[in-house]
Design a protein around this motif. Sequence first.
Motif, PDB file in Angstrom:
ATOM      1  N   GLN A  83      42.706  39.443  34.031  1.00  0.00           N
ATOM      2  CA  GLN A  83      44.107  39.276  34.389  1.00  0.00           C
ATOM      3  C   GLN A  83      44.261  39.395  35.910  1.00  0.00           C
ATOM      4  O   GLN A  83      43.776  40.355  36.509  1.00  0.00           O
ATOM      5  N   CYS A  84      44.945  38.417  36.508  1.00  0.00           N
ATOM      6  CA  CYS A  84      45.292  38.508  37.930  1.00  0.00           C
ATOM      7  C   CYS A  84      46.803  38.662  38.047  1.00  0.00           C
ATOM      8  O   CYS A  84      47.554  37.769  37.665  1.00  0.00           O
ATOM      9  N   THR A  85      47.220  39.826  38.564  1.00  0.00           N
ATOM     10  CA  THR A  85      48.652  40.066  38.753  1.00  0.00           C
ATOM     11  C   THR A  85      49.045  39.921  40.221  1.00  0.00           C
ATOM     12  O   THR A  85      50.192  40.158  40.586  1.00  0.00           O
ATOM     13  N   HIS A  96      43.905  41.077  47.049  1.00  0.00           N
ATOM     14  CA  HIS A  96      45.136  40.334  46.784  1.00  0.00           C
ATOM     15  C   HIS A  96      44.851  38.872  46.484  1.00  0.00           C
ATOM     16  O   HIS A  96      43.857  38.317  46.923  1.00  0.00           O
ATOM     17  N   CYS A  97      45.774  38.270  45.750  1.00  0.00           N
ATOM     18  CA  CYS A  97      45.837  36.813  45.648  1.00  0.00           C
ATOM     19  C   CYS A  97      47.230  36.397  46.102  1.00  0.00           C
ATOM     20  O   CYS A  97      48.193  37.149  45.933  1.00  0.00           O
ATOM     21  N   GLN A  98      47.333  35.205  46.651  1.00  0.00           N
ATOM     22  CA  GLN A  98      48.631  34.756  47.150  1.00  0.00           C
ATOM     23  C   GLN A  98      49.632  34.605  46.010  1.00  0.00           C
ATOM     24  O   GLN A  98      50.798  34.913  46.153  1.00  0.00           O
ATOM     25  N   ASN A  99      49.139  34.105  44.873  1.00  0.00           N
ATOM     26  CA  ASN A  99      49.968  34.012  43.674  1.00  0.00           C
ATOM     27  C   ASN A  99      49.266  34.784  42.571  1.00  0.00           C
ATOM     28  O   ASN A  99      48.057  34.894  42.587  1.00  0.00           O
ATOM     29  N   ALA A 100      50.037  35.294  41.616  1.00  0.00           N
ATOM     30  CA  ALA A 100      49.433  35.880  40.424  1.00  0.00           C
ATOM     31  C   ALA A 100      48.884  34.736  39.584  1.00  0.00           C
ATOM     32  O   ALA A 100      49.631  33.827  39.211  1.00  0.00           O
ATOM     33  N   HIS A 101      47.588  34.780  39.309  1.00  0.00           N
ATOM     34  CA  HIS A 101      46.973  33.672  38.575  1.00  0.00           C
ATOM     35  C   HIS A 101      47.028  33.854  37.066  1.00  0.00           C
ATOM     36  O   HIS A 101      46.637  32.956  36.329  1.00  0.00           O
ATOM     37  N   GLY A 102      47.460  35.049  36.601  1.00  0.00           N
ATOM     38  CA  GLY A 102      47.511  35.290  35.151  1.00  0.00           C
ATOM     39  C   GLY A 102      46.126  35.548  34.589  1.00  0.00           C
ATOM     40  O   GLY A 102      45.209  35.920  35.314  1.00  0.00           O
ATOM     41  N   SER A 113      40.277  29.922  43.208  1.00  0.00           N
ATOM     42  CA  SER A 113      39.728  30.901  44.151  1.00  0.00           C
ATOM     43  C   SER A 113      40.416  32.264  44.004  1.00  0.00           C
ATOM     44  O   SER A 113      40.940  32.828  44.964  1.00  0.00           O
ATOM     45  N   CYS A 114      40.367  32.799  42.784  1.00  0.00           N
ATOM     46  CA  CYS A 114      41.068  34.049  42.481  1.00  0.00           C
ATOM     47  C   CYS A 114      40.248  35.267  42.918  1.00  0.00           C
ATOM     48  O   CYS A 114      39.207  35.578  42.339  1.00  0.00           O
ATOM     49  N   ASN A 115      40.736  35.950  43.942  1.00  0.00           N
ATOM     50  CA  ASN A 115      40.037  37.141  44.447  1.00  0.00           C
ATOM     51  C   ASN A 115      39.977  38.236  43.401  1.00  0.00           C
ATOM     52  O   ASN A 115      38.997  38.978  43.305  1.00  0.00           O
ATOM     53  N   ILE A 116      41.056  38.358  42.637  1.00  0.00           N
ATOM     54  CA  ILE A 116      41.167  39.482  41.700  1.00  0.00           C
ATOM     55  C   ILE A 116      40.260  39.287  40.491  1.00  0.00           C
ATOM     56  O   ILE A 116      39.667  40.240  39.991  1.00  0.00           O
ATOM     57  N   PHE A 117      40.132  38.061  40.023  1.00  0.00           N
ATOM     58  CA  PHE A 117      39.145  37.799  38.976  1.00  0.00           C
ATOM     59  C   PHE A 117      37.773  38.267  39.452  1.00  0.00           C
ATOM     60  O   PHE A 117      37.066  39.002  38.756  1.00  0.00           O
TER      61      PHE A 117
END
Length: 304
Positions: A83-85, A96-102, A113-117
């Motif tokens: 989950q990326c919030t 951080h990610c610029q947008n929450a990717h879900g 390019s999800c940093n949080i994943f």
Amino acid sequence: MANIDRRGFIRSLFGITGVLPVAQQMAEARGQVSFFWCNLNNGQVGFPTGLSVPTERPGSIMKLVAAAALIDEGLYHGNEKYQCTGTYTIGKEAVHCQNAHGKIDLTQAIGKSCNIFFAQATKHLTARAFLDKARQFALDKPCAGTASGAFPTEPSQSGSLHYVLGLAPDLTPSALQLMRLAALVGIAPGAALAPLHSAENLDLKAKEPLFVSPLTALSHKVLADGMRLSATAGTAKKLDEGDKLKVAAKTGTTPHGNKFQSYVIGYFPYDKPAHAFVLYAPSGTSQDSAVPKARGYLMSTTWP
Ligand SMILES: [Zn+2]
């Protein structure tokens, strides 16, 4: 967070400090980009912007290495989602990610390019295992007659996260090594890449061994699908909006003094790779700078 502009947001991701050396400031003022391409069938490398080859931190391009390491080390099996919030804390560090990717899987995490994943998925990936995979992608070896960028003999970071995000100061592959990384992702798993050599300057002699794709069938599929997603609906979607070349790509943005620098690498056509490329922009994020500038080079010629 709601009112922060995109630039301000990205600056906050990296806690930007410091000033640029004079030579870099001048290069930025001239807006010089570096673009290289190679022919995957005969190994020829083109240097249309000159023979100077940047060696900078690669940013999120290293997520490709991380993804391969996760799969090939048995830490990711093809379907797990995270989950990326938009914000995630690991130890004392906030990612951080610029947008929450879900809730997304690894292919989507490469495309977006999800940093949080990646921060979550690589928790158990050691720096050593990451660097082993980076070595398998020849990020410690010269490319097309030019020297390797910095590569650590021993990990300087306690975990793998700064390597995974391409922010570690001791891992700065050259632009040509990053182009070769794209090529090694693009060719079939276990296939050999034609030795890369300059098509323009014969003083840069090829003395390279054959490099073989270190990917398995699964890691190849996930990386290739992720790079294709990046080029069609992700961070590199403005590279080829008409899908003329059928590109697969990956972007990377890192802080540079008080600004940004960016990369995009890729290969095409995605289903039968014939060419790979890299563009380095000394100024601007990948979406503002590297991607549109690479589009300019890619679309300005007829590719055989
Ligand atoms: Zn994310």
